[in-house]
Design a protein around this motif. Structure first.
Motif, PDB file in Angstrom:
ATOM      1  N   PHE A  32       0.834  -1.205   0.000  1.00 59.28           N
ATOM      2  CA  PHE A  32       0.000   0.000   0.000  1.00 59.28           C
ATOM      3  C   PHE A  32       0.871   1.259   0.000  1.00 59.28           C
ATOM      4  CE2 PHE A  32      -2.227   3.414   2.242  1.00 59.28           C
ATOM      5  CZ  PHE A  32      -3.344   3.553   1.425  1.00 59.28           C
ATOM      6  N   ASP A  33       1.930   1.271   0.805  1.00 56.64           N
ATOM      7  CA  ASP A  33       2.803   2.447   0.842  1.00 56.64           C
ATOM      8  C   ASP A  33       3.469   2.694  -0.512  1.00 56.64           C
ATOM      9  OD1 ASP A  33       2.188   2.953   3.461  1.00 56.64           O
ATOM     10  OD2 ASP A  33       4.035   2.117   4.296  1.00 56.64           O
ATOM     11  N   THR A  34       3.817   1.633  -1.193  1.00 54.08           N
ATOM     12  CA  THR A  34       4.384   1.780  -2.542  1.00 54.08           C
ATOM     13  C   THR A  34       3.359   2.386  -3.485  1.00 54.08           C
ATOM     14  OG1 THR A  34       5.859  -0.118  -2.215  1.00 54.08           O
ATOM     15  CG2 THR A  34       5.391   0.531  -4.489  1.00 54.08           C
ATOM     16  N   LEU A  35       2.110   1.949  -3.375  1.00 52.88           N
ATOM     17  CA  LEU A  35       1.043   2.489  -4.202  1.00 52.88           C
ATOM     18  C   LEU A  35       0.786   3.959  -3.868  1.00 52.88           C
ATOM     19  CD1 LEU A  35      -1.266   2.212  -6.228  1.00 52.88           C
ATOM     20  CD2 LEU A  35      -2.673   1.257  -4.390  1.00 52.88           C
ATOM     21  N   PHE A  36       0.790   4.299  -2.589  1.00 55.41           N
ATOM     22  CA  PHE A  36       0.593   5.695  -2.164  1.00 55.41           C
ATOM     23  C   PHE A  36       1.629   6.598  -2.822  1.00 55.41           C
ATOM     24  CE2 PHE A  36       1.147   9.358   0.541  1.00 55.41           C
ATOM     25  CZ  PHE A  36      -0.122   9.671   0.996  1.00 55.41           C
ATOM     26  N   ASP A  37       2.884   6.187  -2.767  1.00 53.31           N
ATOM     27  CA  ASP A  37       3.949   7.001  -3.354  1.00 53.31           C
ATOM     28  C   ASP A  37       3.839   7.075  -4.880  1.00 53.31           C
ATOM     29  OD1 ASP A  37       4.945   7.469  -0.826  1.00 53.31           O
ATOM     30  OD2 ASP A  37       6.401   5.823  -0.912  1.00 53.31           O
ATOM     31  N   ALA A  38       3.305   6.008  -5.493  1.00 50.02           N
ATOM     32  CA  ALA A  38       3.200   5.977  -6.955  1.00 50.02           C
ATOM     33  C   ALA A  38       2.132   6.935  -7.480  1.00 50.02           C
ATOM     34  CB  ALA A  38       2.906   4.555  -7.422  1.00 50.02           C
ATOM     35  N   VAL A  39       1.023   7.125  -6.747  1.00 60.04           N
ATOM     36  CA  VAL A  39      -0.068   7.988  -7.232  1.00 60.04           C
ATOM     37  C   VAL A  39       0.014   9.397  -6.655  1.00 60.04           C
ATOM     38  CG1 VAL A  39      -1.596   6.010  -7.554  1.00 60.04           C
ATOM     39  CG2 VAL A  39      -1.703   7.288  -5.411  1.00 60.04           C
ATOM     40  N   ARG A  40       0.987   9.657  -5.815  1.00 61.56           N
ATOM     41  CA  ARG A  40       1.103  10.949  -5.141  1.00 61.56           C
ATOM     42  C   ARG A  40       1.404  12.068  -6.133  1.00 61.56           C
ATOM     43  NH1 ARG A  40       5.508  10.900  -0.554  1.00 61.56           N
ATOM     44  NH2 ARG A  40       6.842  10.810  -2.403  1.00 61.56           N
ATOM     45  N   SER A  41       0.697  13.198  -5.976  1.00 58.59           N
ATOM     46  CA  SER A  41       0.898  14.344  -6.872  1.00 58.59           C
ATOM     47  C   SER A  41       1.341  15.589  -6.112  1.00 58.59           C
ATOM     48  CB  SER A  41      -0.403  14.640  -7.637  1.00 58.59           C
ATOM     49  OG  SER A  41      -1.430  15.060  -6.751  1.00 58.59           O
ATOM     50  N   TRP A  42       2.035  15.409  -4.992  1.00 56.54           N
ATOM     51  CA  TRP A  42       2.475  16.543  -4.187  1.00 56.54           C
ATOM     52  C   TRP A  42       3.383  17.466  -5.005  1.00 56.54           C
ATOM     53  CZ3 TRP A  42       4.130  14.015   1.124  1.00 56.54           C
ATOM     54  CH2 TRP A  42       3.002  13.392   1.694  1.00 56.54           C
ATOM     55  N   GLY A  43       3.208  18.760  -4.781  1.00 56.62           N
ATOM     56  CA  GLY A  43       4.040  19.762  -5.437  1.00 56.62           C
ATOM     57  C   GLY A  43       3.589  20.133  -6.839  1.00 56.62           C
ATOM     58  N   ARG A  44       2.498  19.568  -7.314  1.00 55.59           N
ATOM     59  CA  ARG A  44       2.073  19.818  -8.691  1.00 55.59           C
ATOM     60  C   ARG A  44       1.433  21.194  -8.870  1.00 55.59           C
ATOM     61  NH1 ARG A  44      -1.309  15.821 -12.737  1.00 55.59           N
ATOM     62  NH2 ARG A  44      -1.522  17.315 -14.444  1.00 55.59           N
ATOM     63  N   TRP A  45       0.673  21.651  -7.861  1.00 61.80           N
ATOM     64  CA  TRP A  45      -0.060  22.914  -7.995  1.00 61.80           C
ATOM     65  C   TRP A  45       0.427  23.896  -6.941  1.00 61.80           C
ATOM     66  CZ3 TRP A  45      -3.135  18.269  -8.145  1.00 61.80           C
ATOM     67  CH2 TRP A  45      -3.544  17.934  -9.456  1.00 61.80           C
ATOM     68  N   GLU A  46       1.515  24.566  -7.240  1.00 59.25           N
ATOM     69  CA  GLU A  46       2.135  25.452  -6.267  1.00 59.25           C
ATOM     70  C   GLU A  46       1.287  26.682  -5.977  1.00 59.25           C
ATOM     71  OE1 GLU A  46       6.048  26.435  -7.480  1.00 59.25           O
ATOM     72  OE2 GLU A  46       6.788  24.360  -7.429  1.00 59.25           O
ATOM     73  N   ALA A  47       0.516  27.160  -6.972  1.00 59.07           N
ATOM     74  CA  ALA A  47      -0.263  28.380  -6.778  1.00 59.07           C
ATOM     75  C   ALA A  47      -1.432  28.173  -5.827  1.00 59.07           C
ATOM     76  CB  ALA A  47      -0.773  28.901  -8.127  1.00 59.07           C
ATOM     77  N   ALA A  48      -2.069  27.009  -5.869  1.00 64.63           N
ATOM     78  CA  ALA A  48      -3.230  26.740  -5.016  1.00 64.63           C
ATOM     79  C   ALA A  48      -3.220  25.282  -4.586  1.00 64.63           C
ATOM     80  CB  ALA A  48      -4.524  27.077  -5.758  1.00 64.63           C
ATOM     81  N   PRO A  49      -2.245  24.875  -3.785  1.00 68.86           N
ATOM     82  CA  PRO A  49      -2.107  23.453  -3.451  1.00 68.86           C
ATOM     83  C   PRO A  49      -3.278  22.899  -2.657  1.00 68.86           C
ATOM     84  CG  PRO A  49      -0.642  24.783  -2.098  1.00 68.86           C
ATOM     85  CD  PRO A  49      -1.182  25.688  -3.156  1.00 68.86           C
ATOM     86  N   ASP A  50      -3.968  23.732  -1.865  1.00 70.75           N
ATOM     87  CA  ASP A  50      -5.050  23.179  -1.059  1.00 70.75           C
ATOM     88  C   ASP A  50      -6.361  23.030  -1.833  1.00 70.75           C
ATOM     89  OD1 ASP A  50      -5.320  25.928  -1.082  1.00 70.75           O
ATOM     90  OD2 ASP A  50      -5.530  26.139   1.081  1.00 70.75           O
ATOM     91  N   ARG A  51      -6.337  23.313  -3.140  1.00 78.13           N
ATOM     92  CA  ARG A  51      -7.450  22.958  -4.019  1.00 78.13           C
ATOM     93  C   ARG A  51      -7.175  21.621  -4.705  1.00 78.13           C
ATOM     94  NH1 ARG A  51      -9.114  25.466  -8.231  1.00 78.13           N
ATOM     95  NH2 ARG A  51     -11.335  25.273  -7.749  1.00 78.13           N
ATOM     96  N   GLY A  52      -5.918  21.165  -4.643  1.00 78.45           N
ATOM     97  CA  GLY A  52      -5.586  19.857  -5.163  1.00 78.45           C
ATOM     98  C   GLY A  52      -6.051  19.655  -6.590  1.00 78.45           C
ATOM     99  N   ALA A  53      -6.702  18.514  -6.832  1.00 78.36           N
ATOM    100  CA  ALA A  53      -7.091  18.125  -8.182  1.00 78.36           C
ATOM    101  C   ALA A  53      -8.170  19.016  -8.781  1.00 78.36           C
ATOM    102  CB  ALA A  53      -7.562  16.674  -8.184  1.00 78.36           C
ATOM    103  N   TRP A  54      -8.809  19.857  -7.970  1.00 79.08           N
ATOM    104  CA  TRP A  54      -9.780  20.791  -8.552  1.00 79.08           C
ATOM    105  C   TRP A  54      -9.088  21.808  -9.455  1.00 79.08           C
ATOM    106  CZ3 TRP A  54     -14.599  22.134  -5.106  1.00 79.08           C
ATOM    107  CH2 TRP A  54     -15.274  20.940  -4.822  1.00 79.08           C
ATOM    108  N   ASN A  55      -7.773  21.941  -9.314  1.00 78.39           N
ATOM    109  CA  ASN A  55      -7.023  22.802 -10.230  1.00 78.39           C
ATOM    110  C   ASN A  55      -7.063  22.286 -11.667  1.00 78.39           C
ATOM    111  OD1 ASN A  55      -5.571  24.990  -8.605  1.00 78.39           O
ATOM    112  ND2 ASN A  55      -5.007  23.169  -7.428  1.00 78.39           N
ATOM    113  N   ARG A  56      -7.399  21.033 -11.837  1.00 74.82           N
ATOM    114  CA  ARG A  56      -7.463  20.470 -13.194  1.00 74.82           C
ATOM    115  C   ARG A  56      -8.621  21.042 -14.007  1.00 74.82           C
ATOM    116  NH1 ARG A  56      -5.893  15.129 -10.765  1.00 74.82           N
ATOM    117  NH2 ARG A  56      -3.851  14.640 -11.649  1.00 74.82           N
ATOM    118  N   VAL A  57      -9.653  21.503 -13.340  1.00 77.11           N
ATOM    119  CA  VAL A  57     -10.867  21.938 -14.034  1.00 77.11           C
ATOM    120  C   VAL A  57     -10.696  23.376 -14.519  1.00 77.11           C
ATOM    121  CG1 VAL A  57     -13.351  22.276 -13.851  1.00 77.11           C
ATOM    122  CG2 VAL A  57     -12.252  20.368 -12.651  1.00 77.11           C
ATOM    123  N   THR A  58     -10.617  23.553 -15.820  1.00 75.37           N
ATOM    124  CA  THR A  58     -10.425  24.853 -16.445  1.00 75.37           C
ATOM    125  C   THR A  58     -11.755  25.364 -17.008  1.00 75.37           C
ATOM    126  OG1 THR A  58      -9.977  23.893 -18.613  1.00 75.37           O
ATOM    127  CG2 THR A  58      -8.101  24.137 -17.104  1.00 75.37           C
TER     128      THR A  58
END
Length: 328
Positions: A32-58
């Motif tokens: 599970f820990d290996t899987l967690f690290d594999a799907v992790r997207s930390w650092g991707r959205w520096e401008a609004a990191p606490d919106r996470g994947a909602w930054n994908r919606v344009t």
């Protein structure tokens, strides 16, 4: 970026009843820990990191989702405010009248009520913000949970940072695909199950999509009565998460809480929560009533639609009660 092919034909209607449960594959903590690290997207959205994947919606995602509106059928997915204690509602929501027209000046008479809920559970339809889940002591994007979430609320990943979401929704209606009324508690859905549902429903998941997974929980509850959904509930196996990460989804939800229960991962009670929220930055919608949406999609012959999610603006909140709306 994933593309959105044309909608396919509607599948056959539900069968008369549930089939046998499929025990989930056990997953070690190391795996599970290996899987967690594999799907992790930390650092991707520096401008609004606490919106996470909602930054994908344009804006383009919103315009594309709006183009799906054809009949104008509006389908709410929020459950009724549940004030009745039961095996799946250990902490009932509150609703009482605070003014029966006898508190203020006589004309016009006003009637007021109070609402309150410990909404993170198995009864209230709600959104999980990124501050709701930490794994190995870290929130999404790597912040130390104990430093960022305290008695005054969350200083990172609060629901107030998310705002509303308007995007394309995809309903993966598992009981309909399998010709059954519902999946049994404890039955797990893996990546192959999601891919089979995509193919059968003609609705391929794409970047920025909100994916809603129906397991038929509320149909089963209506016919057989409530049960302890913390102990046993159909849902996603962790094996399904890499497919969702690869497609770049913005939101995940369902008529359960996304996790199959009991958990297949030793020592991790909600592994899909950990992967989606803490690793991928994907907020979750829990306890949606998807029965009306299932019927509407079957009638329309398509399983994609405009989805609107508008959580309450709660500074420091780890989530919000919510009633998402699909428009076909």
């Amino acid at each position: 970026m994933s593309t959105h092919p044309a909608d396919g034909p509607a599948p056959p209607p539900d069968g008369p009843g549930p089939g046998p449960a499929v025990p989930p594959r056990a997953v070690s903590r190391q795996e599970f820990d290996t899987l967690f690290d594999a799907v992790r997207s930390w650092g991707r959205w520096e401008a609004a990191p606490d919106r996470g994947a909602w930054n994908r919606v344009t804006d383009e995602h919103v315009r594309r989702a709006a183009s799906l509106v054809r009949s104008g059928t509006v389908v709410p997915m929020g459950r009724p405010w549940d004030t009745v204690s039961g095996p799946d509602n250990a902490r009932p929501a509150l609703h009482y009248m605070s003014d029966l027209g006898d508190v203020e000046a006589s004309e016009p008479a006003t009637h007021k009520d109070f609402l309150g809920a410990d909404y993170h559970g198995k009864a209230v339809s709600h959104l999980d913000a990124l501050s709701h889940v930490a794994y190995r002591g870290r929130l999404y994007d790597g912040g130390v949970a104990r430093q960022l979430v305290g008695a005054a609320g969350a200083r990172f990943g609060a629901v107030s940072a998310l705002g509303p979401l308007v995007t394309r929704g995809v309903l993966l209606d598992l009981p309909t695909v399998r010709g059954r009324a519902w999946l049994e508690p404890g039955e797990a859905v893996d990546a192959a199950g999601l891919a089979a549902a995509e193919a059968a429903l003609g609705a391929r998941i794409g970047e920025g999509d909100a994916v809603l997974v129906r397991v038929g929980r509320y149909r089963r509850r209506a016919e057989l009565g409530p049960w302890d959904a913390d102990a046993a509930c159909a849902g996603l196996h962790v094996d399904a998460v890499p497919l969702l990460a690869e497609r770049g989804i913005a939101l995940l939800g369902g008529d359960g809480d996304s996790d199959v229960r009991p958990s297949p991962v030793e020592g991790v009670h909600s592994p899909v929560h950990a992967l989606a929220v803490a690793a991928m930055g994907v907020p979750l919608l829990d306890n949606l009533d998807l029965e009306e949406l299932s019927a509407a999609c079957a009638a329309a012959g398509r399983y994609t639609f405009l989805l609107v999610v508008a959580p309450l603006n709660i500074p420091g909140g780890t989530g919000s009660p919510v009633s998402p709306v699909a428009v076909l």
